[in-house]
Design a protein around this motif. Structure first.
Motif, PDB file in Angstrom:
ATOM      1  N   THR B 273       0.852  -1.192   0.000  1.00 47.11           N
ATOM      2  CA  THR B 273       0.000   0.000   0.000  1.00 47.11           C
ATOM      3  C   THR B 273       0.890   1.246   0.000  1.00 47.11           C
ATOM      4  N   TYR B 274       0.300   2.329  -0.438  1.00 51.78           N
ATOM      5  CA  TYR B 274       0.983   3.628  -0.422  1.00 51.78           C
ATOM      6  C   TYR B 274       1.498   3.927   0.984  1.00 51.78           C
ATOM      7  N   ASP B 284       6.807   6.648  -2.706  1.00 55.43           N
ATOM      8  CA  ASP B 284       5.773   5.817  -3.326  1.00 55.43           C
ATOM      9  C   ASP B 284       6.318   5.076  -4.541  1.00 55.43           C
ATOM     10  N   VAL B 425       2.412  -0.520  -6.195  1.00 53.25           N
ATOM     11  CA  VAL B 425       2.009   0.305  -5.057  1.00 53.25           C
ATOM     12  C   VAL B 425       0.515   0.581  -5.234  1.00 53.25           C
ATOM     13  N   PHE B 428      -3.589   4.322  -3.117  1.00 53.72           N
ATOM     14  CA  PHE B 428      -3.146   5.720  -2.988  1.00 53.72           C
ATOM     15  C   PHE B 428      -4.254   6.559  -2.350  1.00 53.72           C
TER      16      PHE B 428
END
Lengths: 588, 588
Positions: B273-274, B284, B425, B428
């Motif tokens: 995850t971010y 990121d 990733v 966000f």
């Protein structure tokens, strides 16, 4: 998961399977205890059944669905009792057990079927709905496949696809550029390319040897019915080649595309010089699906006392087979008026009918039957045929007769769908003289090479000589449509300078606009040449269509406007200020 | 015919054949009675021999040739007496009998070899010469092949390549648009697309189901070293999908490309995850070729009387292995100064060295050896390692530490060429708050969907809640470079209106700019989402390069200028007048 299968996939072999489908409601029919839905996606249509006896609540839900609702359905595949063998999925249906509305839909402004009741403007405004129609989807998919096959062929021939820039330099030669103001370089502008011409030549100088690209190009023209401000071309260039190499390579491409895309074997690509095409058909893109060739009558028709002919530079006609008895005087009058419209501008139309009961002609009082028989013999006319004859200044008369030939070809059903007749037109004039602006223009473009034999005349000839120079330029024509064109290029700085000179460039202008290319020619430029095919046009011609618009996902209208997004539009004052621009017209 | 073979083609099996080659003179060597030429084209180099004894006149001609002359040579293939096995054609040579100069060349302004003495500006001005260098040619050919493999994969997955328009509508959201004045619609402007975003969504509404395009996009940004005003992306959109479908499809694309292009098998595409990426790497787009993960020390380092840490929101560090003995005080000082440069802006840099003869630290007087040992344990540090620790406001400190981590990774040789570590990733933030303009901005773009679980909070939450919303947005990162990103889109008119609302659009602005999309959502929009890969960046990353410029045939410099054609440039007054424009700056 929104779907286990698409709407074109299920067959008898899937009967008994539990499946999930998603798509659009094409139509719904309530038949007493049952509701039938046609569920559509780009792959096909599958019938879904809701049964009031089995699940009344679900069936009620289904009855609330409108056209174009987006839904997800779960259910079991079963054999249909009444099969629809016109549809790939027509032997099965889905017995629905779960229904989920993914998105509702307002009633569309026109019907979304093979044929639609939507007018052009409405369909362009709601392009996303028009594109749901199977015909429009298949056009777009055709285009996509044509690009794949083009790239496959070009790759197989050793061509490299290279992206050339879109933000380039404005040059006043040719059509008008679209320009792009540069914020970082105040007061300066990029231009959008009318073609990658100079860049592909630069790529040859850089030794890339064989270049191609399927690429967008831009021209700010006053739009005609079938022009678009942005259009796509298959753009190519080759080094160390002669004209034969290019014609053979792109004949190969055309054959490959016709074979792979529509199963048509193209055999013969005849070649015809520009002069011959103009003499035989009055056009540099003759439709060879039918004959009706021009026959010149100066020898037989002049000096017989008919002043219209006597004063004409050219008397020329065509022979239309078998219409002498069916074309009435009224038909002839209509056709004459059609030819006299300003778009064509003929002064009149002479005809000679070879009827069973004798020869009838508008010029019967000036010419004897023997005269008119002699004309007929020259045309190879038989009883039942009609000659149409025009006269006047040669070039203009040929163009008018070309219009008539095409019209008669159409009326007599001679332009057969599925019949494809390619033709290379070669040896175009290098320069065109324009009386109005009192200067030469490049017939193809300023980088086109004269034929080698004509170079000495180009370097040393007088003004009149320049009009007779021939270029190593060629067009591919299919069924009267120009598919593409190209030329062998100049690769010598001196010759290029001479050409710019003839085109009225000062040394400074040539240097300012094309200095990089002239410079490149000094560092070892190979002999090279190329061609570009109009990709939109090719799509249309292969599908027997005359309009390119249906093969473009988001076309613009005749005012260059995208009706769906409503562009162009006004921009913010802050944007203008950043670009150091003032608009000199008031917003409406 | 200019050639029977190219310069990379002839082998021992051709010995005895009469051949014709064309190409550029790479170099010439005169050895007494013999002259050797290396003849080059994009396919290779072939040696050509001229013998004074056999043909003195021809040999004299050959001796006049300069570098980069374009020539045509006829002769017989023979076995070389001294072979060059590093060259594909190195076992043979051509015994020349005919020599023809096709074009002379001035001496190039820099050497055209694997490495060159030309500076950046010179090489950009003479891009056609720079592109003759084998390295540059192989970059361009790599790009071309990457496009072929991309299309092959996308086609195999049922995607249709659809061309979206270049002349679209300007919208103030996002980066700056390049605009194009419309002559036919006075005072109005098109914009060049920053991406085909709205059009690909419209294509989903139209049921095209799976769209892709390799397409040029445009952004009028203040250019940084590695940005170009025009760039290329692999642009995609799919309907009836969830996030998994997109990640799996494009993981497949990345695997296909790495395998086919450079023979690398990519195995694992971990997901992070971010929030996790920011916590563990301060970025990121973390480079996962090496560890050196962030370790937070708030629990061990605060409230021990060191006011810098005590007042900090976050104390966080990394552990660099094995440099305790080799990094001198001077090295540490330099590194600290490097961190204090305005680009990074760290106040200072705390270190802890675990040396053979004890622990050394800049904060030794505030913390006991036991404290510092406890820190080391938390980091998993061993003897010989060094901790680097930063403190301050959390977000800022993490970004600074990210810079240090990357720098140390570089210095310690941990970013290995040929090692590729992909990462998704995900999750966000939906919105970013900007204090300066006092408004939210879309982190990805205004069409990105919040995660389904966050929709109720988005529709009903207060201002603070909006900051915590997460989006179904994802980036593919490889070796610390963002290869691409995308999101699941909003397909519901109400939710899209709410998002525009949060982004500060009035109803009128939203309708004016995106009315067509909002309208489309009312006629049956399917759930959909997509992604775009940066094509230029992908080329660079796959080749282990940091600059995209060498993978673009005609790049622009940092002022957005094409040095070769010298664009942008001033345009004619007549052009401005036709476009109803005034330029508000004086030409220089």
């Amino acid at each position: 998961m929104y779907r286990t299968h698409n709407c074109g996939q299920l067959r008898m072999s899937d009967v008994g399977a539990n499946v999930t489908l998603s798509g659009w409601v094409q139509k719904a029919r309530d038949l007493g205890g049952m509701t039938f839905l046609d569920l559509r996606d780009r792959y096909g249509i599958t019938q879904v059944v809701f049964n009031m006896d089995d699940n009344a609540a679900l069936c009620e839900e289904a009855r609330k669905l409108g056209r174009e609702f987006v839904i997800q359905v779960e259910g079991k595949v079963r054999e249909r009792s009444s099969k629809n063998l016109n549809r790939a999925t027509g032997e099965i249906e889905i017995e629905a057990t779960v229904l989920k509305v993914l998105n509702a839909a307002k009633t569309p402004p026109f019907t979304i079927e093979e044929t639609t009741d939507g007018g052009d403007d409405l369909r362009m405004k709601y392009r996303y709905l028009d594109l749901r129609r199977p015909l429009q989807q298949s056009n777009i998919i055709f285009r996509s496949k044509l690009a794949i096959e083009t790239r496959k062929y070009m790759d197989s021939q050793g061509f490299i696809e290279i992206e050339t820039p879109f933000l380039i330099k404005s040059t006043p030669e040719g059509a008008r550029d679209f320009v792009v103001p540069s914020r970082l370089n105040p007061g300066e502008f990029y231009a959008l390319p009318q073609s990658p011409q100079t860049f592909k030549q630069i790529l040859m100088v850089s030794g890339m040897d064989k270049y191609f690209q399927i690429v967008k190009c831009f021209r700010d023209e006053d739009l005609r019915a079938d022009r678009q401000p942005e259009f796509t071309q298959i753009d190519c260039e080759m080094s160390f080649i002669h004209i034969e190499d290019i014609l053979n390579t792109f004949e190969g491409l055309a054959k490959h595309l016709f074979k792979q895309m529509i199963g048509v074997e193209l055999h013969e690509f005849p070649r015809m010089t520009y002069d011959e095409a103009m003499t035989r058909y009055g056009s540099d893109k003759p439709d060879l699906r039918f004959g009706m060739e021009f026959v010149e009558l100066n020898d037989l028709a002049k000096d017989k006392g008919f002043s219209v002919f006597d004063s004409a530079e050219l008397v020329v006609g065509i022979c239309a087979k078998g219409i002498a008895e069916t074309y009435s005087n009224k038909d002839m009058k209509d056709l004459t008026e059609w030819m006299q419209r300003p778009q064509i501008g003929a002064k009149g139309l002479v005809y000679v009918k070879y009827q069973q009961d004798g020869i009838k002609s508008t010029v019967g009082k000036f010419f004897s039957d023997d005269d008119l028989k002699a004309w007929g013999e020259k045309f190879g006319a038989e009883e039942g045929d009609v000659l149409f004859i025009l006269s006047g200044e040669a070039e203009k008369t040929r163009k008018q007769l070309n219009e008539l030939r095409l019209e008669m070809g159409k009326r007599l059903g001679l332009m057969k769908a599925g019949d494809f007749k390619p033709l290379w037109v070669i040896d175009f004039p290098l320069l065109e003289w324009d009386d109005e602006t009192n200067r030469f223009y490049a017939m193809h473009h300023p980088f086109t090479s004269p034929k080698i034999a004509d170079i000495p005349r180009m370097l040393n000839g007088d003004h009149e000589t320049m009009k007779s120079l021939r270029a190593d330029a060629y067009d591919l024509v299919i069924n009267g449509a120009e598919i593409g064109g190209g030329s062998i290029r100049i690769h010598d700085r001196e010759l290029q300078s001479k050409n710019f000179d003839l085109l009225g460039f000062t040394k400074e202008e040539a240097e300012d606009q094309f200095g990089f290319l002239l410079g490149a020619f000094e560092y070892g430029a190979p002999p090279h040449g190329g061609i570009a095919f109009g990709f939109d046009r090719l799509c249309a011609v292969m599908n027997g269509q005359s309009s390119i618009r249906d093969f473009i996902a988001f076309p613009k209208n005749n005012m260059g406007r995208d009706m769906m997004i409503d562009a162009p539009s006004h921009i913010a004052k802050a944007q203008l200020k950043e670009l150091n621009l003032d608009v000199t017209v008031k917003p409406e």
